[in-house]
Scaffold this active site. Structure first.
Site, mmCIF file in Angstrom:
data_model
loop_
_atom_site.group_PDB
_atom_site.id
_atom_site.type_symbol
_atom_site.label_atom_id
_atom_site.label_comp_id
_atom_site.label_asym_id
_atom_site.label_seq_id
_atom_site.Cartn_x
_atom_site.Cartn_y
_atom_site.Cartn_z
ATOM 1 C CB CYS A 112 -1.133 -7.031 -0.989
ATOM 2 S SG CYS A 112 -1.276 -5.239 -1.071
ATOM 3 C CB ILE A 160 -9.548 0.779 -2.342
ATOM 4 C CG1 ILE A 160 -10.692 1.781 -2.489
ATOM 5 C CG2 ILE A 160 -8.203 1.464 -2.572
ATOM 6 C CD1 ILE A 160 -10.655 2.909 -1.450
ATOM 7 C CG HIS A 205 -5.869 -5.750 -4.180
ATOM 8 N ND1 HIS A 205 -5.641 -6.893 -3.458
ATOM 9 C CD2 HIS A 205 -4.709 -5.023 -4.123
ATOM 10 C CE1 HIS A 205 -4.391 -6.860 -2.973
ATOM 11 N NE2 HIS A 205 -3.816 -5.737 -3.353
ATOM 12 C CB CYS A 231 -4.559 1.033 -11.297
ATOM 13 S SG CYS A 231 -3.177 1.849 -12.115
#
Lengths: 389, 389
Positions: B88, B215, B332, B212
């Protein structure tokens, strides 16, 4: 002599070959330990690690943080790690990054590592993974593997150079096997004859098995600093990285990307081809050695086959090429090859190569590592020029 | 102000989201074009490209020369390309490499790129690929995904800080969603309430869906030089990369690797936490934002939940955190996230952030991008400190 870009304090290898019991970390640890000892350094001296690997994702199931995982075996944790990929030029690219790291003033001592595992029990899986070093469609859609590309270039070379013959490719393989026979770290150490090379089984016409490098497991490492720490440090005069046109001699009279990378390197170093006394280059297939010698300006255009036939590139010749045995004999653990070439040239320049030590009055050593293929371009070409202090 | 390590001339993004029709090259081309225009540069100005990507091998079937393949869509061929991976933190690592490149004097203008495609039609495939960002056995043998690791850290945070409650994690998500609602490039632009966050479906107890990040597909780019080309260039005061101990507040009172990376960065820049006026940090899960603020020295230990509750990290607060929306709302796209953070901070420092423009009398912007996990270590932590000219 020109000012050095950086210095290589120590080099180390894990011998190339078939090492099914060893993880990427095990292989890397041996090379790193050897490089640290060679450079008189300790693990605590290392400020940053640049780790080259190409197939660990496809073959070892470990993507994206391969360096960190592999370096744990050496106890190297807590430092910055850059994972660098560039197909068969991954570890020369890692060296390029390590040189940038110390040149930038941001780090004092950098470790460059190359590591690869290609024997995974199923060669077709390895071949599929190697297909990934070319643009996805080239292999998957057109079925073109690297050997086929090399075969096409080999045919063009023969067509363009009427005096050259298939046996000249075999002579490259014979020479490199003779060198590899003197190298403890080489994968294939049995000498070959021209007849054996020509009679080995066909791979991609006109290339036979013994004209093509094999697959290998192995690792390589170098400790890099800006200012030298000892008299044994080898000076890096140039580090040239490029991508660009793959040109067969036939297709285009313009310079290939290898020629352009060599030009960049000579300009960086302020030296010329006439200063080069030892060469490690990317003989993934035997004919590539001839084409590379011409692209590097180390042979007249279309004359490298004659140079080889005359023994000028042999260990005792005017310009020894691939004294380690090259990819054909030392082996080609792809992500580890570039730094293995650099390790050999450093060893030769220091006069520490034992029974394969070359003699040259010319001070510069050259490495050429190439990697990957997009549609009509090479993805990476790295040329390094090195000299003893 | 201290001397700059390098300068960022221009930044660009491809908005994060679901972009099934776009290849890695298509996504990268949009970000690169935007960065070049932003910096008043042309493709011909670029001397080297450092390309960060994490999942292209596992999800797009293109390993090892991903940068070269992706850059063809932008017409960027013939230049040196370094493919950089660090899970990441891949694109902040690519920026680190680009800074080394221009600092080294080996290149004048470097392009740093981050690009990722995570929507591949089968989320379980994406999750398996993400498992590769941890040591192979952690996911494959123990079944530990990143969300589980974040959940364990979240529980430890609540246990260590008696005043803190689950709703404090929800408040981070609400704040970041409010910021993302003002950002055209954000993936999730709908505001949330604390109740909605707490009532969204459980992912890994105590974390709910809206705590959270998702994707994403996306890309980011920055043009980097040593000497500034224009008054709009943003100064890079520090670029600190590390690996090392992941410590929950509970497990060990010693500094975590994030704290050590921050210390490195403040030392490089000659500034302190009190000089930081805007932050983009790695809120892969909402509690991480609180822990990171404390590790970065931007909150007293154990007090970031109070700071957040008091609105101090909101867009109009004392220290705006994740004005872009952060990973939770901007999205992200893992290999593209680090440079997206840098793009946001550059935009804020230049006063060009429109309706999400923050106001701060403190001159320094900070980005924190973390990536990967070996057994008990983070694989990569990158902290950049930036300031307007």
């Amino acid at each position: 002599m020109p000012e050095a870009l950086a210095h290589i304090e120590g080099v180390g290898l894990h011998p190339f070959g078939r090492h099914p019991e060893q993880s990427l970390g095990d292989l890397a640890a041996v090379a790193i330990d050897a490089a640290l000892r060679d450079g008189g350094c300790e693990i605590g001296d290392i400020d940053v690690a640049c780790v080259g690997n190409s197939l660990g994702g496809a073959l070892a199931g470990q993507e994206t943080i391969r360096g960190q995982v592999a370096l744990r075996s050496s106890g190297l944790t807590g430092i910055p790690v850059l994972n660098v990929e560039n197909a068969c030029a991954s570890s020369s690219s890692a060296l390029h990054a390590a040189i940038m790291a110390v040149r930038s003033g941001m780090y004092r001592t950098a470790l460059a590592v190359g590591v690869e595992k290609m024997y995974v029990g199923d060669t077709s899986q390895t071949l599929r993974a190697l297909g990934n070093a070319a643009t996805e469609g080239l292999y998957r859609v057109h079925g073109l593997q690297f050997t086929s590309l090399y075969a096409m270039a080999a045919k063009a070379y023969l067509a363009d150079n009427p005096g050259a013959e298939l046996a000249d490719f075999a002579r490259v393989s014979v020479k490199n096997a003779a060198n590899g026979a003197r190298n403890d770290a080489a994968q294939f150490r049995r000498p070959r004859t021209v007849e054996q090379v020509l009679e080995s089984r066909p791979i991609a016409e006109p290339l036979t098995l013994l004209m093509c490098c094999g697959i290998a497991d192995g690792a390589s490492a170098a400790v890099v600093t800006a200012a030298p720490r000892s008299d044994r440090a080898v000076r890096v005069l140039a580090s040239a990285l490029r991508s660009g046109a793959y040109r067969s001699p036939r297709a285009d009279p313009g310079p290939s990307s290898v020629a352009l990378a060599a030009r960049d390197a000579y300009e960086q170093a302020g030296v010329g081809a006439q200063d080069v006394g030892v060469v490690e280059l990317h003989d993934a297939a035997a004919p590539q050695e001839l084409m590379h010698l011409e692209d590097l300006g180390l042979s007249e255009r279309g004359r490298a086959w004659e140079m080889t036939r005359a023994g000028e590139t042999a260990l005792d010749g005017r310009l020894p090429v691939n004294p380690s045995g090259g990819l054909l004999s030392r082996g080609h653990a792809i992500g580890a090859t570039g730094l293995a070439q650099v390790a050999e040239v450093c060893t030769q320049l220091r006069g520490e190569a034992g029974e394969r030590q070359i003699r040259s009055s010319r001070p510069v050593g050259l490495t050429l590592n190439t990697g990957g293929r997009t549609v009509d371009d090479r993805a990476a070409i790295a040329v390094h020029l090195l000299a003893a202090r």
